[in-house]
Design a protein around this motif. Structure first.
Motif, PDB file in Angstrom:
ATOM      1  N   GLY A 137       0.835  -1.196   0.000  1.00 50.73           N
ATOM      2  CA  GLY A 137       0.000   0.000   0.000  1.00 50.73           C
ATOM      3  C   GLY A 137       0.861   1.234   0.000  1.00 50.73           C
ATOM      4  N   PRO A 138       0.309   2.366  -0.418  1.00 55.16           N
ATOM      5  CA  PRO A 138       1.081   3.610  -0.435  1.00 55.16           C
ATOM      6  C   PRO A 138       1.335   4.117   0.974  1.00 55.16           C
ATOM      7  CG  PRO A 138      -1.203   4.063  -0.947  1.00 55.16           C
ATOM      8  CD  PRO A 138      -1.070   2.578  -0.878  1.00 55.16           C
ATOM      9  N   ASN A 139       2.154   5.141   1.093  1.00 53.68           N
ATOM     10  CA  ASN A 139       2.417   5.759   2.393  1.00 53.68           C
ATOM     11  C   ASN A 139       1.107   6.213   3.015  1.00 53.68           C
ATOM     12  OD1 ASN A 139       5.178   5.412   2.039  1.00 53.68           O
ATOM     13  ND2 ASN A 139       5.443   7.427   1.102  1.00 53.68           N
ATOM     14  N   GLY A 140       0.928   5.894   4.295  1.00 53.25           N
ATOM     15  CA  GLY A 140      -0.297   6.282   4.975  1.00 53.25           C
ATOM     16  C   GLY A 140      -1.407   5.265   4.903  1.00 53.25           C
ATOM     17  N   LEU A 163       9.629  -7.411   8.318  1.00 56.49           N
ATOM     18  CA  LEU A 163      10.531  -6.529   7.582  1.00 56.49           C
ATOM     19  C   LEU A 163       9.731  -5.321   7.108  1.00 56.49           C
ATOM     20  CD1 LEU A 163      12.434  -9.138   5.334  1.00 56.49           C
ATOM     21  CD2 LEU A 163      13.194  -8.139   7.497  1.00 56.49           C
ATOM     22  N   ASP A 164      10.014  -4.150   7.655  1.00 52.90           N
ATOM     23  CA  ASP A 164       9.277  -2.942   7.314  1.00 52.90           C
ATOM     24  C   ASP A 164      10.077  -2.147   6.284  1.00 52.90           C
ATOM     25  OD1 ASP A 164       7.414  -0.954   7.288  1.00 52.90           O
ATOM     26  OD2 ASP A 164       7.717  -0.293   9.352  1.00 52.90           O
ATOM     27  N   GLU A 165       9.615  -2.181   5.040  1.00 57.34           N
ATOM     28  CA  GLU A 165      10.275  -1.484   3.926  1.00 57.34           C
ATOM     29  C   GLU A 165      11.774  -1.823   3.881  1.00 57.34           C
ATOM     30  OE1 GLU A 165       8.474   0.087   1.852  1.00 57.34           O
ATOM     31  OE2 GLU A 165       6.692   0.839   2.880  1.00 57.34           O
ATOM     32  N   THR A 199       5.859  -3.242   2.144  1.00 63.36           N
ATOM     33  CA  THR A 199       6.536  -2.603   1.019  1.00 63.36           C
ATOM     34  C   THR A 199       5.585  -1.699   0.265  1.00 63.36           C
ATOM     35  OG1 THR A 199       7.829  -2.990  -0.996  1.00 63.36           O
ATOM     36  CG2 THR A 199       6.035  -4.524  -0.555  1.00 63.36           C
ATOM     37  N   HIS A 200       6.128  -0.700  -0.409  1.00 68.43           N
ATOM     38  CA  HIS A 200       5.327   0.078  -1.347  1.00 68.43           C
ATOM     39  C   HIS A 200       5.845  -0.112  -2.770  1.00 68.43           C
ATOM     40  CE1 HIS A 200       8.593   2.939  -0.267  1.00 68.43           C
ATOM     41  NE2 HIS A 200       8.498   3.314  -1.513  1.00 68.43           N
ATOM     42  N   TYR A 201       6.750  -1.092  -2.958  1.00 67.29           N
ATOM     43  CA  TYR A 201       7.244  -1.411  -4.294  1.00 67.29           C
ATOM     44  C   TYR A 201       6.413  -2.538  -4.896  1.00 67.29           C
ATOM     45  CZ  TYR A 201      11.474   1.288  -3.186  1.00 67.29           C
ATOM     46  OH  TYR A 201      12.346   2.283  -2.851  1.00 67.29           O
TER      47      TYR A 201
END
Length: 345
Positions: A53-56, A175-177, A209-211
Motif C-alpha cells: 500500500g502507499p504511504n499512509g 521486515l518494514d520497507e 513494502t510500497h514497491y
C-alpha cells in the motif's frame, strides 16, 4: 473481493489479524486519524506475506501492533499463537523486527552488534559469539566483520539489520520497507536473501513494502491495504487474474480531465476509464478486450478532440491495475498523493 486468507484448519496461522482498528486522537486544530479501519487477514507459517500500500495506508501501524510496539484501539491480533495484548513478552521472544531505519550501532562493528543483540536476548556469550560468526557468513558480511557500521554501504547495513533480527532464531520476521533507499543491485541481493530465508529456514516473513515489483516477485500471498482496510487479498497471480482484458494507458499533457474522460467513455472498446492528473501531466487508464484494435481509435479520437497526449501503451494486468480496479485510483497516484501520515506510537 478476497481469496481465502486462512490456512487449513489443522494449521495455526503464524499471524492472525481480526477487525483491527487504530485511531490516533487529534489535537485542538487537527482531526483524529483512523490509521486502521477493521483490517483482517491471516498468514500461514513458512510463507512470505506482503502488506502492500502507499504511504499512509496503515502498513507500518499494523506492523507496530503485531510486534507489540503499539496497541490497537479495538480488534485482535495473534502472532505465533499469542495475543499481542495479553502475551507481549512471549511474542517478543518469537519474532524478529527490522524497522525502516537501521537499528545497528554505527560506532560498533557488525560482529559487535550481533553479539550484543544475542546477549540482550539472553543467549550465553559463547553461543552469541558462534551465532554472530554464523550470521556474518550467512549474509556474506564476514569481510566486514571488524569494520565500523558507519563505514558500510547501504546494502550491507540492511543485511546486518536483517541478521540482527534473526540472531535469536525467531519464528516470524517482520521486515518494514527493507529495500527502501537501496540501489538495484543491493535490492536484488536483499530479495535473494528473503527468498532463501523463507525456503531454507522455513521462516514466516511479513514484508511491508510500497514497491509493486517487490511484492510481485517475493510474496506467496499479499494484502493490498488502503486507508486502513484490506482492498483485496490473495496470491499475486490470483489478484491479477481477477481483471479481464488488458490495460490501456494514455500519457496526457496538461489534461482537461472532463474532456479526456468524455472521449475515453465514448469509445465502446474501453471500460473502467479512470483519468488522473500529476502536476502538469497525467494519464488515462482503461480496460480493453481489443488491445490491437483500440489503439488507433484512441489516437484518432484524441486528435479529433485536440487533446494533447504522449505515449499510448497496452499491457497485461499488473498489481497497479489491481489496485486501480479495487481502490479506485492507480497505485502510483496513491503513493504520490496519499499524504495521510502514519503517526508513531
Amino acid at each position: 473481493m478476497s481469496f481465502s486468507s486462512h490456512p487449513p484448519a489443522t494449521a495455526m496461522p503464524a499471524v492472525e489479524v481480526s477487525d483491527l482498528v487504530k485511531v490516533y486522537p487529534g489535537g485542538r486544530r487537527t482531526p483524529e486519524i483512523r490509521a486502521l479501519d477493521g483490517l483482517t487477514f491471516a498468514i500461514a507459517a513458512g510463507t512470505v506475506y506482503g502488506m502492500l500500500g502507499p504511504n499512509g495506508a496503515g502498513k507500518s501501524t499494523t506492523t507496530k501492533i503485531c510486534t507489540t510496539l503499539a496497541r490497537a484501539t479495538s480488534g485482535t491480533a495473534r502472532v505465533a499463537g499469542f495475543d499481542v495484548g495479553a502475551d507481549a513478552g512471549a511474542i517478543r521472544h518469537r519474532i524478529g523486527y527490522v524497522s525502516q531505519g537501521s537499528g545497528a550501532d554505527p560506532r560498533q562493528t557488525p560482529f559487535e552488534n550481533l553479539v550484543m543483540a544475542a546477549r540482550l536476548h539472553g543467549i550465553s556469550r559463547r553461543d552469541a559469539l558462534g551465532r554472530a560468526a554464523g550470521l556474518l557468513e550467512q549474509f556474506q558480511l564476514t569481510e566486514a566483520r571488524d569494520r565500523k557500521v558507519a563505514k558500510l554501504s547501504g546494502g550491507m547495513r540492511r543485511k546486518l539489520d536483517v541478521a540482527v533480527g534473526l540472531v535469536h532464531t525467531p519464528a516470524v520476521l517482520f521486515l518494514d520497507e527493507p529495500t527502501t533507499g537501496l540501489d538495484p543491485q543491493a535490492r536484488a541481493e536483499m530479495w535473494s536473501e528473503i527468498r532463501r530465508l523463507a525456503t531454507e529456514a522455513a521462516l514466516t516473513v511479513v514484508l511491508t513494502t510500497h514497491y509493486l515489483e517487490e511484492a510481485d516477485e517475493l510474496c506467496d500471498r499479499l494484502v493490498i491495504i488502503d486507508h486502513g482496510r484490506a482492498v483485496i487479498e490473495g496470491t499475486p497471480a490470483q489478484l491479477k487474474s481477477t481483471l479481464d482484458g488488458d490495460t490501456l494507458t494514455v500519457e496526457l499533457i496538461n489534461p482537461d480531465v472532463a474532456a479526456v474522460r468524455a472521449v475515453g467513455e465514448s469509445i465502446s472498446a474501453l471500460r473502467d476509464v479512470v483519468v488522473e492528473t500529476d502536476g502538469p501531466g497525467g494519464r488515462m487508464i482503461a480496460r480493453t478486450d481489443d488491445p490491437s484494435g483500440v489503439v488507433g481509435r484512441v489516437i484518432s479520437e484524441f486528435d479529433a478532440a485536440a487533446i494533447a497526449f504522449g505515449a499510448v501503451s497496452v499491457s497485461r494486468p499488473t498489481l497497479d491495475d489491481v489496485y486501480l480496479h479495487y481502490a479506485g485510483r492507480s497505485y502510483r497516484s496513491g503513493a504520490a498523493h496519499g499524504k495521510r501520515a502514519e503517526v508513531a506510537a
